[in-house]
Enzyme design. Structure first.
Site, PDB file in Angstrom:
ATOM      1  N   CYS A  64       0.946  -1.229  -0.060  1.00 40.75           N
ATOM      2  CA  CYS A  64       0.032  -0.341   0.089  1.00 40.75           C
ATOM      3  C   CYS A  64       0.833   1.373  -0.020  1.00 40.75           C
ATOM      4  CB  CYS A  64      -0.853   0.060   1.230  1.00 40.75           C
ATOM      5  SG  CYS A  64      -2.341   1.109   1.097  1.00 40.75           S
ATOM      6  N   HIS A  98      -3.809  -5.736   1.165  1.00 41.44           N
ATOM      7  CA  HIS A  98      -3.071  -5.962   2.347  1.00 41.44           C
ATOM      8  C   HIS A  98      -2.905  -7.418   2.704  1.00 41.44           C
ATOM      9  CE1 HIS A  98      -2.539  -1.863   3.693  1.00 41.44           C
ATOM     10  NE2 HIS A  98      -3.674  -1.516   3.144  1.00 41.44           N
ATOM     11  N   GLU A 114      -1.081  -8.689   4.900  1.00 36.16           N
ATOM     12  CA  GLU A 114      -0.923  -8.885   6.199  1.00 36.16           C
ATOM     13  C   GLU A 114      -2.013  -8.897   7.248  1.00 36.16           C
ATOM     14  OE1 GLU A 114      -0.578  -5.959   4.574  1.00 36.16           O
ATOM     15  OE2 GLU A 114      -1.205  -4.406   5.815  1.00 36.16           O
TER      16      GLU A 114
END
Lengths: 257, 757
Positions: free
Chosen positions: A86, A203, A205
Site C-alpha cells: 500500500c 493488504h 498482512e
C-alpha cells in the site's frame, strides 16, 4: 531470520505487519525507525501501509527522503528482499525502486473492501509458496491506488513478467468490474528487474489468521522459505541470487540527494 | 479575595458583553459572588465556556443524575475522558461517544473530521489504543442538494481522519429524514482496549508537578466553540472561525506519543484540550484532584504572535493535550514528544490552593476557584409540556393503512423500503472507510453489531449504535426504551452479552417546553432501559440546540452499546450463509404500524404510536440469543426493526459475503397484511439454523418465554425472494431487490455533478 518493519511517522499498518511476521509465521520482527541509518542486520525489509508524513505533497513523496530509505535503497541494490504494501508500494515507486506511480483512484474516492487478486508469478521471495494463477482474497484500503506507467514501462513489465498480482473477478479473469481503482491492466502488484523488490496495493498482512482469513500467509511463508534457501545476510542473499536489478537501483541512487 | 490586581481589566465588562458570552444576569451575579469582584475579560470567557451547555450540562445535569452508572464491570463511569469496563484477564474496554453536529452543519468535512479526532483523543488519553470508530449519521432527505453535500463531506471527513490515523471505521447507522435537513446529527463513537494496569485519568495531582502542553501549537481557530455548540443555528450561521481544522497526521503522532508516555509511566494525568481547550482541560483536571493549577499563557507554543490570554485560553485548535508529568520526568516526556516531532512545553505547575490561576508573563489575568467553576455551574430544572401537535400525530388513526393489501402493493412497498436510504445498503458509505486496519475487525459494517477482537484473549467486543428519532419524537419514553432494547438486541444477535452504554443525547432548544418534555421523558426511558437490561451508562454527551428556524430535529438519543463475547469463534453473523437452513422468527408480530418506516416511505405519514416495548421480554431475548450463540445453535441472527419482517428477511438474504440467497417464507399471524409484513413490533429476531437443530432452538426460545415459529428456509444463490403473510405474498426476483438495495445510495449520490467526475 530477522525481518525489519520500517516505521515512518504516519505508518499505520506497521503493527499489523509485525504481527503477521511474529504471530503469523513465528519469525523475528523488529521495527526500524525512520530517522535511523541502521538496518540492524535485517534479512528482509517491509515497508508498511499508512500515511507516511501525512501523505503531504504526494503519497510516499517525503518518506523516500527519510534517512532509513537510503539504507533500504542500498539494501535493495545489493539484492536484499523488500516488500512494500500500500503506502509502502507508493514509497518504492517514489524511491525509484519500482517503476510507475500510484495516483488517485479513478472513482476519486477512498476504496476499502475485499478484492480478489491472482498470483501472476511465483518466482519472487514473496510469492514462491503460491501456485501460478492462485486467486487470493485480501482487503484494499486506499485513495491513491491506481497504478499508472507509460506504455514502454508497461510493455517491459509484461514482457519481463514483472506483474506479480492482478485484480480479477470470481472467475479469475482480470475483468474491468474487478478493477477497484482504474489501474492499468488491472495491475495490483509488480516487482523490480531483479525480482527481489515487490510492491502491491492489497493488504496480505491483514489476512494471516484463521479468524480473518489466511490468504496472505503465503507472502510471509514465501519470504521465510527464500531466506532459508539463500541463507544468512543480505550480502549472501545477493550472491546466492541471480543478481540485483541494477538499473532501478542506480536510478534510485541517482535521484537520492 | 485579592484577584488579579496587577492589571485592571482592559476591556470593560458591560451587560452586553456578558450577554454575548451566553451568561444570564443571574449567572453573572453568581460569578460576582464566587469571585468577590468583577471578572476580567479572560475570566468572563472562562466562565462562559465552562458554564456553557456543552461543558456545564446546565439544563441536563439533574436528569442525567438519574441514570444508573454503576455495575460490576464498570471500572470508570461518567466524568472522565471516557468510560472503561472490565473485560476480564486484566483487559479493559474504553469507549465514548461525542457529537459534532453544529460544526458539521457549517463545514461538513472538517466538522466530521474533528469530531473523530476529539473522540479518539478521549479514548487514548485513558491509556487505551483505539481499535474502532462507529458513526451515527442523521441527515435530511437526499432529495435535497444540501443533504447530499453534507453526507458527501461528512463521509469524506470521517473517512480521511480515521483512515489516516489507522483506526478502522467499522459500523454505525445512517438515517435520512427531513427533520435533520439543516441540522445534521453527526455522532462518533470510539472503542479502545487497554491493560487495566495502564489506566490513566485526567488528574492534576502533586504540588509542583509540571503541567505541559503537548501536540500541536495553539492557534486562533475554534475560539468559543463550546459556546457555539450551545446556541441554535440561525440564518447567519456562517461561523467558520468557530469550526476547527483537523490534522490526522499529527493525531497519529500524538496517539503513539501518548501511549508511549503512559506505557513508560511518565504521567500523573492527561486530558485532551477539546471543547474550551486549555480552560476545560486545566480546570477539570484540577477539579478531579481537588488541587489548583497555575498556568502561564506566555509559555504556550502558539501558531502566531500577538495572541491574547483570552484567545489562548479558549482556542480549540485540534490535536493538543494537557498533561501532568511525574516528578523528575519532564525531560523524558519532552524526549518522547520530540521523537514524534511534536511540541512539548512546560506551561505551569500543580498547586494546592484550589485556584485556576493564569498569568501572562508576570501578570495574573485569571484567578478563579476551581470547584465552583467546574462543579457549580448553575443547573435548571424546567417544566416540560408535550406539544399538542406531537400528541395529535401520535393519536392519529392509522387503522386504514394496516389492512389487507394486494400482492402487487406488498411487492412495491418492499421495493420502496429497500430503496429508502435509511434502510438501504450503507455500502457506499463504509467502502470509503478503512474497515480492516489494525486486524481487529472480525465483523465489520453491514451487520447488526460490529465485532472486534480483544487482543489475543480469544474473546470479542461487540458494539452497536442505534436510535430511531421518529419513535422518540412521537413518544419519547417509549422511543428511548426501544433504542436501548434495540441496541442490546443488536449486540446480542452477534452472540455477545450487552454490558454497558455510552449515549449521545441530541435535542433541540431545552428552553422550549416541548423539547424539554422530550428530553426529560427520553432520559427517563433510557434509565429504565439501563436498569432492566443491566447496562449502566459510563459516559456520554448532551447536544442541545439542534434547531434551526425551521424547527428542532427529531429528539435523537443515540445509544452506543458495548457487549462482550466469551468465545470469538462462536460469533453469529447477521445474514443467511447456508442454503437449506431453516428460518425462524422469534417474538410476536402484532398489528403495529405506528411511527413505521412503511407509513413514512410508502404513505408519507408520520404518526401513530411507536410499537410497544416490554423491557423484560427484551432482556429474555438477549439471554436467549447469547445462550443460543454459546451453544452454537444458530447460523445467523438478525434484528427485525425498521421495515418489519419483510425488510429484515431481505437484509438476511442480500447481505451475505458471497451474494444473495433465495428465501421462501410464510408467517402465520393474526395481524393484517401490511402490519404483518412491514410493522415494527419489537423484540423480534430472524434466525437461521441447521434444520436438525430446529427443535433445540425452539425449545430454548420457549424456555426463555419467547414466542417462536419456523417460517421458511434459505434457498440457492439464484432464485426468488418469497414471503407470504395474512393473505399477501411478495414474490420478487433476487437480483432485482439486490439492485434496488445496493444502488439506493450511489444512485442518489454519484449522479450529482460536483460530487464526482
Amino acid at each position: 531470520m530477522k525481518i525489519g518493519i520500517v516505521r515512518f511517522p504516519g505508518s499505520n499498518c506497521d503493527q499489523d505487519c509485525y504481527r503477521a511476521v511474529d504471530e503469523g509465521i513465528g519469525a523475528e520482527a523488529v521495527y526500524l525507525w525512520h530517522k535511523s541509518h541502521d538496518l540492524e542486520g535485517c534479512h528482509a525489509i517491509l515497508l508498511p501501509g499508512g500515511f507516511s508524513y501525512g501523505d503531504h505533497l504526494r503519497a510516499g513523496a517525503i518518506a523516500r527522503f527519510s534517512p532509513i530509505m537510503r539504507e533500504v535503497i542500498a539494501f535493495a541494490r545489493d539484492g536484499g528482499p523488500v516488500l512494500g504494501i500500500c503506502n509502502g508500494f507508493q514509497i518504492l515507486c517514489e524511491a525509484g525502486l519500482l517503476p510507475g506511480a500510484l495516483v488517485r483512484n479513478d472513482s476519486l474516492r477512498f476504496r476499502s473492501h475485499p478484492v480478489r487478486v491472482r498470483v501472476e508469478r511465483t518466482d519472487t521471495p514473496f510469492t514462491s509458496k503460491y501456485d501460478d494463477g492462485d486467486v487470493l482474497r485480501m482487503p484494499i484500503a486506499h485513495g491513491e491506488g491506481q497504478y499508472v506507467a507509460d506504455q514502454r514501462v508497461i510493455d517491459a513489465l509484461e514482457g519481463e513478467r514483472r506483474v506479480i498480482f492482478r485484480y480479477v473477478d470470481e472467475l479469475g479473469q482480470p475483468a474491468e468490474e474487478a478493477n477497484p481503482n482504474g489501474s492499468v491492466r488491472n495491475i495490483a502488484g509488480i516487482c523490480d528487474e531483479g525480482r527481489r523488490v515487490v510492491g502491491l496495493m492489497p493488504h496480505p498482512e491483514r489476512v494471516v489468521s484463521k479468524l480473518l482469513g489466511t490468504d496472505g500467509l503465503g507472502v510471509f511463508h514465501s519470504l521465510i522459505e527464500f531466506l532459508q534457501a539463500t541463507g544468512g545476510t543480505a550480502k549472501q542473499v545477493a550472491e546466492a541470487g541471480d543478481g540485483p536489478g541494477t538499473e532501478a537501483a542506480e536510478a534510485a541512487e541517482a535521484s537520492t540527494p | 479575595m485579592s484577584g488579579p490586581a496587577t492589571r485592571a481589566p482592559v476591556i470593560a465588562i458591560t451587560p452586553e458583553l456578558v450577554a454575548d458570552h451566553g451568561l444570564s444576569t443571574d449567572e453573572y451575579e453568581q460569578i460576582l459572588e464566587i469571585l468577590g469582584r468583577e471578572p476580567t475579560f479572560p475570566e468572563l470567557g472562562v466562565f462562559s465556556a465552562m458554564w456553557s451547555e456543552h461543558c456545564g450540562y446546565k439544563n441536563s445535569r439533574p436528569h442525567l443524575q438519574t441514570l444508573p452508572t454503576e455495575g460490576p464491570l464498570v471500572v470508570q463511569g461518567p466524568g472522565e475522558n471516557a468510560g472503561v469496563i472490565d473485560a476480564g484477564d486484566g483487559w479493559g474496554v474504553a469507549f465514548k461517544i461525542e457529537s459534532h453536529n453544529h460544526p458539521s452543519a457549517v463545514e461538513p468535512y472538517q466538522g466530521a473530521a474533528t469530531g473523530s479526532g476529539g473522540i479518539l483523543r478521549d479514548v487514548f488519553t485513558m491509556g487505551a489504543r483505539p481499535i474502532a470508530i462507529l458513526d451515527s449519521l442523521h441527515f435530511g432527505s437526499l432529495d435535497s442538494p444540501r443533504s447530499r453535500y453534507l453526507l458527501d463531506g461528512v463521509v469524506r471527513g470521517v473517512g480521511d481522519y480515521g483512515n489516516c490515523v489507522g483506526v478502522p471505521t467499522v459500523g454505525g447507522e445512517a438515517i435520512f429524514d427531513p427533520s435533520y435537513e439543516r441540522n445534521p446529527i453527526i455522532n462518533v463513537m470510539c472503542v479502545g482496549i487497554l491493560r487495566l494496569d495502564d489506566l490513566m485519568r485526567g488528574k492534576a495531582e502533586g504540588v509542583g508537578n509540571a503541567v505541559m502542553a503537548v501536540g500541536a501549537k495553539t492557534g486562533r481557530d475554534g475560539i468559543h466553540g463550546a459556546t457555539f455548540a450551545s446556541v441554535e443555528l440561525d440564518e447567519g450561521s456562517d461561523s467558520r472561525p468557530q469550526v476547527q481544522v483537523g490534522d490526522p497526521f499529527t493525531e497519529k503522532l500524538l496517539l503513539e506519543a501518548s501511549l508511549e508516555l503512559i506505557g513508560r509511566d511518565l504521567l500523573v494525568g492527561i486530558q485532551d484540550m477539546g471543547a474550551a481547550g486549555l480552560t476545560s482541560s486545566g480546570t477539570e483536571m484540577a477539579a478531579r484532584s481537588g488541587s489548583g493549577i497555575d498556568i502561564d499563557v506566555a509559555l504556550v507554543p502558539v501558531r502566531e504572535p500577538g495572541m491574547t490570554p483570552y484567545e489562548i485560553l479558549l482556542s480549540e485548535s485540534q490535536e493538543r493535550m494537557l498533561l501532568v508529568a511525574k516528578p523528575g520526568c519532564e525531560t523524558s516526556v519532552a524526549e518522547v514528544l520530540s521523537k514524534w516531532d511534536l511540541e512539548a512545553a512546560v506551561v505551569g505547575r500543580v498547586t494546592d490552593d484550589g485556584f485556576f490561576r493564569v498569568r501572562d508573563g508576570g501578570q495574573v489575568v485569571v484567578e478563579i476557584p476551581v470547584q465552583p467553576l467546574v462543579n457549580e455551574c448553575p443547573t435548571y430544572t424546567r417544566e416540560g409540556v408535550e406539544d399538542p401537535e406531537v400528541r395529535g400525530l401520535r393519536e392519529l388513526d392509522i387503522g386504514e393503512y394496516s389492512g389487507p393489501i394486494s400482492d402487487q402493493e406488498a411487492a412495491d412497498a418492499l421495493l420502496t423500503l429497500l430503496d429508502s436510504p435509511s434502510l438501504a445498503s450503507c455500502r457506499w458509505i463504509y467502502e470509503q472507510y478503512d474497515t480492516t486496519v489494525g486486524t481487529n475487525t472480525v465483523v465489520g459494517p453491514g451487520s447488526d453489531a460490529t465485532v472486534l477482537r480483544l487482543a489475543d484473549s480469544g474473546r470479542g467486543i461487540a458494539a452497536s449504535l442505534d436510535c430511531n428519532g421518529r419513535y422518540v419524537y412521537l413518544q419519547p419514553r417509549r422511543g428511548a426504551k426501544i433504542a436501548m432494547a434495540e441496541a442490546a438486541r443488536n449486540v446480542a444477535c452477534s452472540g455477545a452479552r450487552p454490558v454497558a452504554i455510552t449515549n449521545c443525547l441530541n435535542f433541540g432548544n431545552p428552553l422550549k417546553p416541548g423539547t424539554y418534555y422530550h428530553f426529560a421523558e427520553a432520559v427517563a426511558g433510557l434509565g429504565e432501559g439501563c436498569r432492566v437490561l443491566s447496562t449502566p451508562v459510563t459516559g456520554g454527551n448532551v447536544s442541545f440546540y439542534n434547531e434551526t428556524p425551521d424547527g428542532a430535529v427529531y429528539p435523537t438519543p443515540v445509544i452506543g452499546m458495548i457487549g462482550l463475547l466469551e468465545h470469538l469463534d462462536r460469533v453469529v453473523p447477521s445474514c443467511f450463509r447456508t442454503p437449506g437452513s431453516a428460518v425462524l422468527l422469534v417474538g410476536e408480530t402484532r398489528d403495529e404500524l405506528g411511527a413505521s418506516e412503511y407509513l413514512a416511505a410508502c404513505h408519507g405519514v408520520v404518526g401513530g404510536a411507536p410499537p410497544q416495548i416490554d423491557l423484560e421480554e427484551a432482556r429474555r431475548l438477549v439471554d436467549f440469543l447469547v445462550e443460543a450463540a454459546d451453544k452454537r445453535l444458530v447460523l445467523s441472527a438478525h434484528d427485525c426493526a425498521e421495515g418489519g419482517l419483510a425488510v429484515a428477511l431481505a437484509e438476511c438474504s442480500l447481505g451475505g459475503p458471497d451474494g444473495p440467497l433465495a428465501v421462501e417464507a410464510q408467517l402465520e399471524t393474526e395481524a393484517p397484511a401490511a402490519a404483518a409484513l412491514f410493522g415494527e413490533s419489537q423484540s423480534r429476531v430472524v434466525l437461521s439454523c441447521d434444520p436438525a437443530k430446529v427443535e433445540e432452538v425452539v425449545a430454548l426460545a420457549t424456555e426463555h418465554g419467547l414466542p417462536v415459529a419456523v417460517i421458511g428456509s434459505v434457498g440457492a444463490p439464484d432464485g426468488r425472494f418469497r414471503l407470504a403473510a395474512a393473505g399477501a405474498q411478495i414474490d420478487l426476483d433476487l437480483d432485482r431487490i439486490h439492485d434496488v438495495y445496493r444502488s439506493a445510495l450511489p444512485r442518489r449520490m454519484e449522479k450529482q455533478a460536483g460530487l464526482t467526475t
